[in-house]
Scaffold this motif. Structure first.
Motif, PDB file in Angstrom:
ATOM      1  N   VAL A  70       0.845  -1.202   0.000  1.00 38.26           N
ATOM      2  CA  VAL A  70       0.000   0.000   0.000  1.00 38.26           C
ATOM      3  C   VAL A  70       0.879   1.251   0.000  1.00 38.26           C
ATOM      4  N   MET A  71       1.943   1.217   0.773  1.00 36.73           N
ATOM      5  CA  MET A  71       2.837   2.373   0.833  1.00 36.73           C
ATOM      6  C   MET A  71       3.631   2.536  -0.470  1.00 36.73           C
ATOM      7  N   LYS A  72       4.019   1.421  -1.045  1.00 33.93           N
ATOM      8  CA  LYS A  72       4.838   1.457  -2.262  1.00 33.93           C
ATOM      9  C   LYS A  72       4.005   1.830  -3.486  1.00 33.93           C
ATOM     10  N   TYR A  73       2.766   1.355  -3.532  1.00 32.20           N
ATOM     11  CA  TYR A  73       1.882   1.617  -4.676  1.00 32.20           C
ATOM     12  C   TYR A  73       0.564   2.235  -4.202  1.00 32.20           C
ATOM     13  N   PRO A  74       0.586   3.486  -3.763  1.00 35.82           N
ATOM     14  CA  PRO A  74      -0.644   4.094  -3.225  1.00 35.82           C
ATOM     15  C   PRO A  74      -1.745   4.274  -4.277  1.00 35.82           C
ATOM     16  N   GLU A  75      -1.355   4.277  -5.540  1.00 31.55           N
ATOM     17  CA  GLU A  75      -2.353   4.458  -6.598  1.00 31.55           C
ATOM     18  C   GLU A  75      -3.163   3.188  -6.861  1.00 31.55           C
ATOM     19  N   VAL A  76      -2.684   2.038  -6.406  1.00 31.89           N
ATOM     20  CA  VAL A  76      -3.404   0.777  -6.602  1.00 31.89           C
ATOM     21  C   VAL A  76      -4.351   0.579  -5.420  1.00 31.89           C
ATOM     22  N   GLU A  77      -5.627   0.826  -5.676  1.00 32.93           N
ATOM     23  CA  GLU A  77      -6.634   0.770  -4.611  1.00 32.93           C
ATOM     24  C   GLU A  77      -6.928  -0.656  -4.142  1.00 32.93           C
ATOM     25  N   ASP A  78      -6.611  -1.630  -4.962  1.00 33.46           N
ATOM     26  CA  ASP A  78      -6.869  -3.015  -4.577  1.00 33.46           C
ATOM     27  C   ASP A  78      -6.066  -3.436  -3.342  1.00 33.46           C
ATOM     28  N   TYR A  79      -4.848  -2.915  -3.218  1.00 33.72           N
ATOM     29  CA  TYR A  79      -4.039  -3.245  -2.040  1.00 33.72           C
ATOM     30  C   TYR A  79      -4.687  -2.695  -0.775  1.00 33.72           C
ATOM     31  N   ALA A  80      -5.153  -1.460  -0.839  1.00 31.68           N
ATOM     32  CA  ALA A  80      -5.820  -0.860   0.324  1.00 31.68           C
ATOM     33  C   ALA A  80      -7.104  -1.622   0.657  1.00 31.68           C
ATOM     34  N   GLN A  81      -7.842  -2.009  -0.371  1.00 26.13           N
ATOM     35  CA  GLN A  81      -9.072  -2.770  -0.163  1.00 26.13           C
ATOM     36  C   GLN A  81      -8.765  -4.145   0.444  1.00 26.13           C
ATOM     37  N   TYR A  82      -7.719  -4.777  -0.051  1.00 29.28           N
ATOM     38  CA  TYR A  82      -7.320  -6.086   0.483  1.00 29.28           C
ATOM     39  C   TYR A  82      -6.920  -5.970   1.951  1.00 29.28           C
ATOM     40  N   MET A  83      -6.195  -4.917   2.288  1.00 28.08           N
ATOM     41  CA  MET A  83      -5.797  -4.721   3.677  1.00 28.08           C
ATOM     42  C   MET A  83      -7.023  -4.537   4.568  1.00 28.08           C
ATOM     43  N   CYS A  84      -7.988  -3.804   4.089  1.00 26.11           N
ATOM     44  CA  CYS A  84      -9.233  -3.617   4.836  1.00 26.11           C
ATOM     45  C   CYS A  84      -9.959  -4.949   5.022  1.00 26.11           C
ATOM     46  N   GLU A  85      -9.966  -5.767   3.983  1.00 23.22           N
ATOM     47  CA  GLU A  85     -10.647  -7.062   4.064  1.00 23.22           C
ATOM     48  C   GLU A  85      -9.959  -8.020   5.037  1.00 23.22           C
ATOM     49  N   ILE A  86      -8.632  -8.040   5.029  1.00 15.47           N
ATOM     50  CA  ILE A  86      -7.971  -8.950   5.977  1.00 15.47           C
ATOM     51  C   ILE A  86      -8.123  -8.448   7.414  1.00 15.47           C
ATOM     52  N   ASP A  87      -8.219  -7.122   7.588  1.00 16.87           N
ATOM     53  CA  ASP A  87      -8.483  -6.587   8.933  1.00 16.87           C
ATOM     54  C   ASP A  87      -9.879  -6.987   9.407  1.00 16.87           C
ATOM     55  N   CYS A  88     -10.860  -6.894   8.517  1.00 20.09           N
ATOM     56  CA  CYS A  88     -12.230  -7.287   8.875  1.00 20.09           C
ATOM     57  C   CYS A  88     -12.306  -8.773   9.197  1.00 20.09           C
ATOM     58  N   LYS A  89     -11.613  -9.577   8.389  1.00 26.54           N
ATOM     59  CA  LYS A  89     -11.585 -11.018   8.638  1.00 26.54           C
ATOM     60  C   LYS A  89     -10.953 -11.313   9.995  1.00 26.54           C
TER      61      LYS A  89
END
Length: 131
Positions: A70-89
């Motif tokens: 997420v830090m390396k590729y802030p323009e790729v929203e899928d990484y941020a979304q994936y991080m949110c999903e693993i946090d929810c899980k």
């Protein structure tokens, strides 16, 4: 933190019960079998807790990898979304684990409470000497 505390209690309980097992003799081993069954049951809970603890460690490792992306590729929203999903899980797993910890505490207490006499003194003191 509660997982670690319960793991310590399980280990201590198992160790204490093992120290109560008398030497092997012929006959009058019903109490010993109760001790062994109790050790097996508490050991099963301990194994479950150890796996849960390992899963928590894996979560933090995976989250760190995703956070790096997420830090390396802030323009790729899928990484941020994936991080949110693993946090929810992980949050849902933590809720489930909390309920299971309550059940494990209750079960260990119940097993130890119901079998305390046979755990403390597996063989009756009123054995008749036939010789």
């Amino acid at each position: 933190k509660n997982v670690q505390a319960q793991a310590v209690v399980s280990t201590q309980s198992t160790g204490w019960i093992q120290l109560q097992i008398p030497k092997i003799e012929d006959g009058n081993n019903f109490g010993v079998s109760i001790q062994e069954d109790t050790i097996s049951e508490v050991g099963g809970y301990f194994e479950y807790l150890r796996n849960a603890f390992d899963e928590c460690a894996r979560y933090h490792g995976n989250r760190g990898k995703v956070a790096t992306k997420v830090m390396k590729y802030p323009e790729v929203e899928d990484y941020a979304q994936y991080m949110c999903e693993i946090d929810c899980k992980q949050f849902q797993l933590a809720r489930i684990l909390t309920n299971e910890l309550k059940m494990i505490y209750s079960c260990v207490y119940d097993i130890l409470n119901k079998n305390s006499e046979k755990i403390k003194q597996p063989r009756s003191q009123t054995s008749i000497n036939l010789y």
